[in-house]
Design a protein around this motif. Structure first.
Motif, short mmCIF file in Angstrom:
data_model
loop_
_atom_site.label_atom_id
_atom_site.label_comp_id
_atom_site.label_asym_id
_atom_site.label_seq_id
_atom_site.Cartn_x
_atom_site.Cartn_y
_atom_site.Cartn_z
N ASN A 75 -0.78 16.88 59.63
CA ASN A 75 -2.12 17.45 60.21
C ASN A 75 -1.35 18.66 59.35
OD1 ASN A 75 -4.60 18.22 60.60
ND2 ASN A 75 -3.93 19.92 62.32
N ALA A 76 -0.67 19.23 59.52
CA ALA A 76 0.33 19.96 58.45
C ALA A 76 0.18 20.07 56.83
CB ALA A 76 1.71 20.78 59.03
N THR A 77 0.67 19.05 56.73
CA THR A 77 1.08 18.06 55.47
C THR A 77 -0.68 17.94 54.83
OG1 THR A 77 2.32 17.07 55.81
CG2 THR A 77 1.49 16.32 54.05
#
Length: 180
Positions: A3-5
């Protein structure tokens, strides 16, 4: 982690799209008022819409990236932004290069003092006109002007006065002769 990526890809895409605005706006400023300029204004508006879409995607799918295949859309967003930025930058660069070439061409065929076409232009144009006249069986006329005793003007009054005489003769010719 995925998700962060995904959010990093989307955020970088937004930044890349934001960096496409300055060259797009400069390009718009360089273009004359025309349909082409309107199209570039439209493209700038679309860049803003893309940015809004990227932000909306980030908000709507903030926690939805759980598997690797969920990174496809954020990666495509980033690549799309890079493509837009590259197109805008290359177009601006090409436009500026064409303007420089046009200015150089103008300088090579125009007398700097009088603004009239020079000998190089005469040679090029005369060859074209002779070829056209021969093809269509039409006559060709050439008008050459000579200022009598011009050297004595320069010798007695100086080159500054001689330049003024040349500029005035050029003005009279420009005002008298057809543009074509």
């Amino acid at each position: 982690m995925l998700n962060a990526t995904a959010m990093v890809f989307v955020a970088i895409g937004i930044v890349v799209l934001l960096t496409a605005f300055p060259p797009a706006l400069r390009l718009i400023a360089e273009l004359p008022k025309s349909k082409l300029r309107q199209r570039w204004q439209l493209l700038s508006g679309l860049i803003a819409v893309f940015i809004a879409g990227y932000v909306a995607y980030a908000l709507l799918f903030y926690r939805a990236h759980q598997e690797a295949q969920h990174l496809v859309a954020p990666v495509m967003f980033l690549l799309g932004a890079a493509f837009v930025r590259m197109v805008v930058t290359l177009t601006l660069s090409t436009t500026l290069d064409v303007q420089r070439l046009a200015a150089l061409e103008h300088e090579t065929i125009t007398d700097a003092l009088t603004g009239l076409r020079n000998r190089r232009f005469l040679d090029l144009r005369l060859a074209e006109e002779m070829s056209r006249a021969e093809r269509y069986g039409q006559p060709v006329s050439v008008l050459l002007l000579d200022i009598d005793h011009f050297k004595s003007v320069n010798d007695t009054c100086g080159h500054a006065v001689g330049d003024k005489v040349l500029m005035e003769v050029a003005r009279i010719v420009r005002d008298t002769v057809r543009k074509t």
